[in-house]
Structure formats: structure tokens, C-alpha cells
Design an enzyme around this catalytic site. Structure first.
Site, mmCIF file in Angstrom:
data_model
loop_
_atom_site.group_PDB
_atom_site.id
_atom_site.type_symbol
_atom_site.label_atom_id
_atom_site.label_comp_id
_atom_site.label_asym_id
_atom_site.label_seq_id
_atom_site.Cartn_x
_atom_site.Cartn_y
_atom_site.Cartn_z
ATOM 1 N N GLU A 151 20.402 40.282 -117.254
ATOM 2 C CA GLU A 151 21.307 41.249 -116.063
ATOM 3 C C GLU A 151 21.798 40.419 -114.904
ATOM 4 O O GLU A 151 21.093 39.496 -114.455
ATOM 5 C CB GLU A 151 19.950 42.008 -115.716
ATOM 6 N N PHE A 152 22.936 40.690 -115.046
ATOM 7 C CA PHE A 152 23.934 40.001 -114.037
ATOM 8 C C PHE A 152 23.966 40.788 -112.701
ATOM 9 O O PHE A 152 24.977 40.536 -111.837
ATOM 10 C CB PHE A 152 25.227 39.513 -114.568
ATOM 11 N N LYS A 213 22.204 32.979 -117.923
ATOM 12 C CA LYS A 213 21.891 33.714 -116.669
ATOM 13 C C LYS A 213 21.661 32.783 -115.492
ATOM 14 O O LYS A 213 21.894 32.747 -114.598
ATOM 15 C CB LYS A 213 20.739 34.550 -116.865
ATOM 16 N N LEU A 259 33.444 31.755 -101.976
ATOM 17 C CA LEU A 259 33.818 30.458 -101.216
ATOM 18 C C LEU A 259 33.882 30.865 -99.715
ATOM 19 O O LEU A 259 34.802 30.193 -99.044
ATOM 20 C CB LEU A 259 35.131 30.050 -101.849
ATOM 21 N N ALA A 261 32.391 30.584 -96.324
ATOM 22 C CA ALA A 261 31.321 29.595 -95.631
ATOM 23 C C ALA A 261 30.729 30.447 -94.448
ATOM 24 O O ALA A 261 31.203 31.438 -94.000
ATOM 25 C CB ALA A 261 32.337 28.395 -94.939
ATOM 26 N N CYS A 269 17.343 36.227 -105.545
ATOM 27 C CA CYS A 269 17.791 35.815 -106.745
ATOM 28 C C CYS A 269 18.293 34.349 -106.649
ATOM 29 O O CYS A 269 17.350 33.325 -106.972
ATOM 30 C CB CYS A 269 18.758 36.674 -107.425
ATOM 31 N N LYS A 331 22.337 40.243 -97.212
ATOM 32 C CA LYS A 331 23.758 40.319 -97.396
ATOM 33 C C LYS A 331 24.206 41.849 -96.959
ATOM 34 O O LYS A 331 23.273 42.491 -96.996
ATOM 35 C CB LYS A 331 24.293 40.070 -98.704
HETATM 36 C C1 UDX Z 1 23.044 37.457 -107.353
HETATM 37 C C2 UDX Z 1 24.129 37.262 -108.297
HETATM 38 O O1 UDX Z 1 25.547 37.371 -107.741
HETATM 39 C C3 UDX Z 1 23.759 38.105 -109.637
HETATM 40 O O2 UDX Z 1 24.935 38.009 -110.627
HETATM 41 C C4 UDX Z 1 22.529 37.925 -110.039
HETATM 42 O O3 UDX Z 1 22.245 38.920 -111.281
HETATM 43 C C5 UDX Z 1 21.357 38.098 -108.837
HETATM 44 O O4 UDX Z 1 21.642 37.175 -107.927
HETATM 45 P P1 UDX Z 1 22.384 39.054 -105.412
HETATM 46 O O5 UDX Z 1 21.318 38.268 -104.885
HETATM 47 O O6 UDX Z 1 22.621 40.599 -105.171
HETATM 48 O O7 UDX Z 1 23.133 38.603 -106.845
HETATM 49 O O8 UDX Z 1 23.848 38.401 -104.173
HETATM 50 P P2 UDX Z 1 25.211 37.824 -104.126
HETATM 51 O O9 UDX Z 1 26.230 38.943 -103.847
HETATM 52 O O10 UDX Z 1 25.274 36.652 -105.414
HETATM 53 O O11 UDX Z 1 25.192 36.923 -102.799
HETATM 54 C C6 UDX Z 1 23.770 35.770 -102.620
HETATM 55 C C7 UDX Z 1 24.167 35.390 -101.220
HETATM 56 O O12 UDX Z 1 25.205 34.559 -101.278
HETATM 57 C C8 UDX Z 1 24.077 36.473 -100.019
HETATM 58 O O13 UDX Z 1 23.192 35.948 -99.001
HETATM 59 C C9 UDX Z 1 25.610 36.341 -99.549
HETATM 60 O O14 UDX Z 1 25.507 36.494 -98.289
HETATM 61 C C10 UDX Z 1 25.777 34.812 -99.961
HETATM 62 N N1 UDX Z 1 27.399 34.511 -100.027
HETATM 63 C C11 UDX Z 1 28.168 35.252 -100.956
HETATM 64 C C12 UDX Z 1 27.896 33.533 -99.144
HETATM 65 O O15 UDX Z 1 27.241 32.941 -98.399
HETATM 66 N N2 UDX Z 1 29.079 33.296 -99.442
HETATM 67 C C13 UDX Z 1 30.006 33.800 -100.233
HETATM 68 O O16 UDX Z 1 31.145 33.494 -100.630
HETATM 69 C C14 UDX Z 1 29.169 34.733 -101.348
#
Ligand code: UDX
Length: 459
Positions: A151-152, A213, A259, A261, A269, A331
């Protein structure tokens, strides 16, 4: 079809409600009685846009229900495994105990179908090799087969990601041979309405599906840490990471997503998945191949430390200072605070003697459960009142659109750290704020060099 979903945490609950939405008869099972009671009452145990409506529709239609009794799921044609695979307490590896226990409990009721084909479909994120091991157990039951279908879904977009995924990945024991055909046909029937929309569906071996995955998550984490490493360079040179990111992202080969910062990635995850991936590569004797992921993790941790150092630079000393942290969730659009950068920065500031007030539109209850004694305030204006420094650490819509003039009237001293690079520094400066960002030059255009070095030192 009659389906069961075993383990109704974030992934499983959304999957169960989505399958009911697609017209199936679904029963969700969990050992957590409180969670089952809340789902059965139509009350989502977590904040996820669109999920409450989906859950309500499923319950009202009579096609969706929840139970703690294994006997009740025995008649399902397909059982989805949605169990959590957290980081082990004693190391980097994934803790697969819940998954193994669920498979054992399922195996005890499966023979009830007396040889009619039954499919077990793993959805959890697991180290390569897990599916083959579980398949050996499941295939001892006449008519039972296993598939791995990772699952993604992203939190905040979970419903959309489940009902309209970018791709479906089917892991089978032997992708070239029958009876893989029977398993694939059964899962295709369950996903028929998703597949109608021409979603790419890829059939591959167990290990390949498992690796897809974990490599997807490792790639996303690497992309974020890459731009955060460039942030450190920006701080040392006086460059602006938001401009670097924008310019890089316009190259179609690179792309601008993931991307951004800032204080980096957190959640249930990415952090644990890259660590489990490192541990699994080491177990397989190819640890060197993923050595770079240790650096990805380290860069991510350093950003949290840097946010604290920047606060110290702006205030002189942290002891006794009143600081407001905007955001607790890892997030926006989520109430999940697992490994949240915002909460870690808040608790580090607390440990340095600062008086911290944390606010968040959705995540304060989960934040308090994680850190007892955390001072939380629901109302943003009230949380800001009297602050000597504000840190924006989770980019909720509400915080992105804060008015610098009105906000300045609430605080004691207009100082801001934008930990997600979502505010316009010139606009905030114009309103009298001293504003600093991760990866951007200080107001005079000077590099943050001496401070940045202090950040490296304390990391
Ligand atoms: C992630 C994967 O995206 C998803 O495909 C998988 O199934 C589970 O893990 P999720 O944990 O919901 O999903 O969060 P995601 O949207 O990927 O964000 C992860 C973290 O990265 C957050 O803390 C977010 O704030 C941070 N982030 C994201 C950044 O710091 N910069 C970015 O450009 C994008």
C-alpha cells in the site's frame, strides 16, 4: 465479494471503508476493542480528510462492519493484512510480531471454508523475504494462497490514494506460472472498479513487490534529505534553498515534489522504513548498498537540531524563554505525531529550559498522549499571546496564511523561525518581524556560517 481486513489501523481502516465503497461486503478485525468500538460507532480514531464520510456510508449501507472475533471473518474470500510493522525496540529492524500473530490466528479459522479458494493479501510494509515465509504457513491450508500487495497511501490523501492509486503492485510466489492466475484473478475482481480507470497493475515476485514499497519510501526520504543537505550548504554560503529547490524542480528529470527543505521528514513510515531497510540489507550481507540511507537519516536528524540552535541564536539563552510552536503533527492534514519533527524540536527546546506552548488544529490530543506535561493550547491566537519566539514547524494552511501585522500584536517580541519555508520573509520583515528560515541567508544576506557550524557540532 466477501472481504476481511485484519488490523484496522490507519491503512487497514481506510482500506476496509474503501472496499465497502467499491460495493464489497467488508468486515474489519482488530485486537484493539476500543478502536473497533469507535469505528463501529462511525467515529474515526484518527483525522483523515474524507474518511469520516466514507466510514459513515459504509456502516449505513450495511456492507461494512467491525469485530474483535476471528470466527466472524472465517467466511471471507479475501483477507487483507493491514497490520503495523513498527521499528523494533532493540534496533533498526521491523517488528513483525503483530503480523505473524495475525497470520497464526487467521490460519486457525481458515479451514472453515473447506477447500474453497481463499486469498490472503498482505498490505503491510515488510522486509523482503517476509511474504515467502508467511506463504509457507498459509499454503499448508487447503485452497489458501498468499499475495503481497503493498500500500502506498499518504496520510492526508489516504482515501484518494486507496480508491485511485498511481499503480497496483501484485506480488505472487511465481509470476510466470499458474496458479498465480487464480490469485491475480481474485484480486482483480476485488479491485475491478479501480482497474476500470486503467490504473497500471504490475505482477511480480514476492521479493520484488516487497522491495518496490521500501525502495519507494527510501527514495522519497532521500529526496527530502538531499534538499536538506543543500540547505546546510545554503546556510554556509548565504544562498537560498527555496530558489535552489524551485530551479531544480523545473528540470523534468528531477521534479519539484518532495524537494521542500525544512525540518525534514517524520511520521509512522519514512523514518522507520529506511531504518528497517538498512537492517534488512545488513542481514542479507549487502549493508554497504544502503549505507547512504544512514546519512539520509543523519541529515534528517540534524535539521531538527539546527532549528533548536537557530532558536538559541535568536534568543541568546533558551532558559525561561516563552516559545510558541505552531504544529505538532508530522505533516499538515494529519493528527499523527509519530516521530514528528515539530514535537521533537518542541521537546528539545523544553529540555533546554524554555517554556513551550504547542498548538495544532488537530494533533494536540495525540501530542499530549505522546508527551505528558506538554503545554498545549487549541486557539492559535491564544497560543501566540506573549511569545518571545514563534517556530512554524508544521505547515498547516492556517499558519501559512497568518497575517504578520495581526500576529505581531499578539506576541511579546516579533521573532519567527519558519521551519517549513512557507512564509514570505520580506513581508514578515516589513511588519517588524525578525524572521529566520532553515536554508536561507539571514536578513543582511550574510551566510549563517558560524551558526551553521555550531549546528553541525551539536548534531
Ligand atoms: C509516506 C509515503 O509518501 C507513502 O507513499 C507511504 O505509503 C507511507 O509513507 P506519509 O507518511 O503519509 O507517507 O507522509 P509523506 O507525505 O510522505 O511525508 C513524510 C514527511 O516528509 C512529512 O514529515 C513531511 O512533512 C516531509 N516532507 C515531505 C518534507 O519535509 N519535504 C517534502 O518536500 C515532502
Amino acid at each position: 465479494m466477501k472481504l476481511s481486513v485484519i488490523g484496522v489501523g490507519y491503512l487497514g481502516a481506510v482500506h476496509a471503508a474503501s472496499m465497502a465503497e467499491l460495493g464489497h461486503e467488508v468486515i474489519g478485525l482488530d485486537v484493539d476493542a476500543a478502536r473497533i468500538a469507535s469505528l463501529s460507532a462511525g467515529e474515526p480514531p484518527f483525522h483523515e480528510p474524507g474518511f469520516a464520510e466514507l466510514l459513515r456510508r459504509g456502516l449505513d449501507s450495511g456492507r461494512l462492519r467491525f469485530t474483535t472475533e476471528h470466527a466472524e471473518i472465517a467466511g471471507a474470500e479475501i483477507h487483507f493484512l493491514g497490520l503495523g510493522t513498527p521499528q523494533r525496540a532493540d534496533g533498526f529492524g521491523a517488528d513483525l510480531r503483530a503480523l505473524h500473530a495475525a497470520v497464526e490466528a487467521l490460519a486457525a479459522v481458515l479451514p472453515a471454508r473447506e477447500g474453497a479458494p481463499t486469498l490472503v493479501v498482505g498490505k503491510s510494509t515488510v522486509p523482503a523475504g517476509t511474504a515467502r515465509e508467511l506463504a509457507a504457513r498459509i499454503e499448508r491450508i487447503p485452497g489458501a494462497r498468499l499475495m503481497w500487495n503493498p500500500e502506498f497511501l499518504r496520510e492526508g490523501f489516504a482515501v484518494q490514494d486507496t480508491l485511485a492509486p498511481d499503480r497496483l503492485v501484485y506480488g505472487v510466489r511465481d509470476p510466470e506460472a499458474e496458479p498465480a492466475g487464480m490469485e491475480v484473478r481474485m484480486l482483480d475482481a476485488a479491485y475491478a472498479r479501480i482497474l476500470e480507470r486503467e490504473v497500471p497493475r504490475l505482477v511480480m515476485g514476492f521479493e520484488t513487490a516487497e522491495l518496490v514499497k521500501v525502495s519507494a519510501n527510501a527514495f522519497l526520504a532521500t529526496k527530502i534529505s538531499f534538499i536538506n543537505a543543500i540547505s546546510e550548504l545554503c546556510e554556509a554560503t548565504g544562498a537560498d534553498v527555496t530558489d535552489v529547490s524551485r530551479a531544480l524542480g523545473l528540470d523534468e528529470r528531477i521534479g519539484g515534489r518532495f524537494l521542500r527543505a525544512g525540518v525534514g521528514f517524520g511520521g509512522g513510515c519514512l523514518p522507520k522504513d529506511i531504518r528497517a531497510f538498512i537492517a534488512s540489507a545488513e542481514d542479507l550481507g549487502v549493508g554497504q548498498a544502503l549505507g547512504f540511507l544512514r546519512e539520509v537519516d543523519a541529515i534528517n536528524q540534524r535539521r531538527r537540531v539546527r532549528a533548536v540552535d537557530l532558536a538559541r541564536e535568536m534568543l541568546g539563552s533558551l532558559r525561561g524563554r516563552r516559545i510558541t510552536v505552531l504544529g505538532a503533527a508530522f505533516k499538515p492534514d494529519s493528527d499523527d505525531t509519530r516521530d514528528s519533527p515539530a514535537l521533537e524540536v518542541a521537546t528539545r527546546l523544553m529540555a533546554a529550559g524554555a517554556h513551550i506552548t504547542v498548538t495544532d488544529p488537530e494533533a494536540l490530543a495525540t501530542a499530549r498522549r505522546r508527551f505528558e506535561g506538554l503545554t498545549t493550547v487549541e486557539d492559535t491566537a491564544e497560543a501566540l499571546r506573549g511569545a518571545e519566539l514563534v517556530l512554524l514547524l508544521t505547515e498547516w494552511e492556517e499558519y501559512r496564511h497568518l497575517d504578520p501585522v495581526a500576529t505581531a500584536r499578539l506576541v511579546d517580541a516579533p521573532r519567527m523561525i519558519d521551519g517549513r519555508n512557507v512564509l514570505s520573509p520580506p513581508r514578515w520583515r516589513e511588519a517588524g518581524w525578525e524572521i529566520r528560515s532553515l536554508g536561507r541567508a539571514d536578513p543582511a544576506g550574510r551566510p549563517q556560517a558560524p551558526a551553521a557550524r555550531a549546528g553541525f557540532a551539536s548534531a
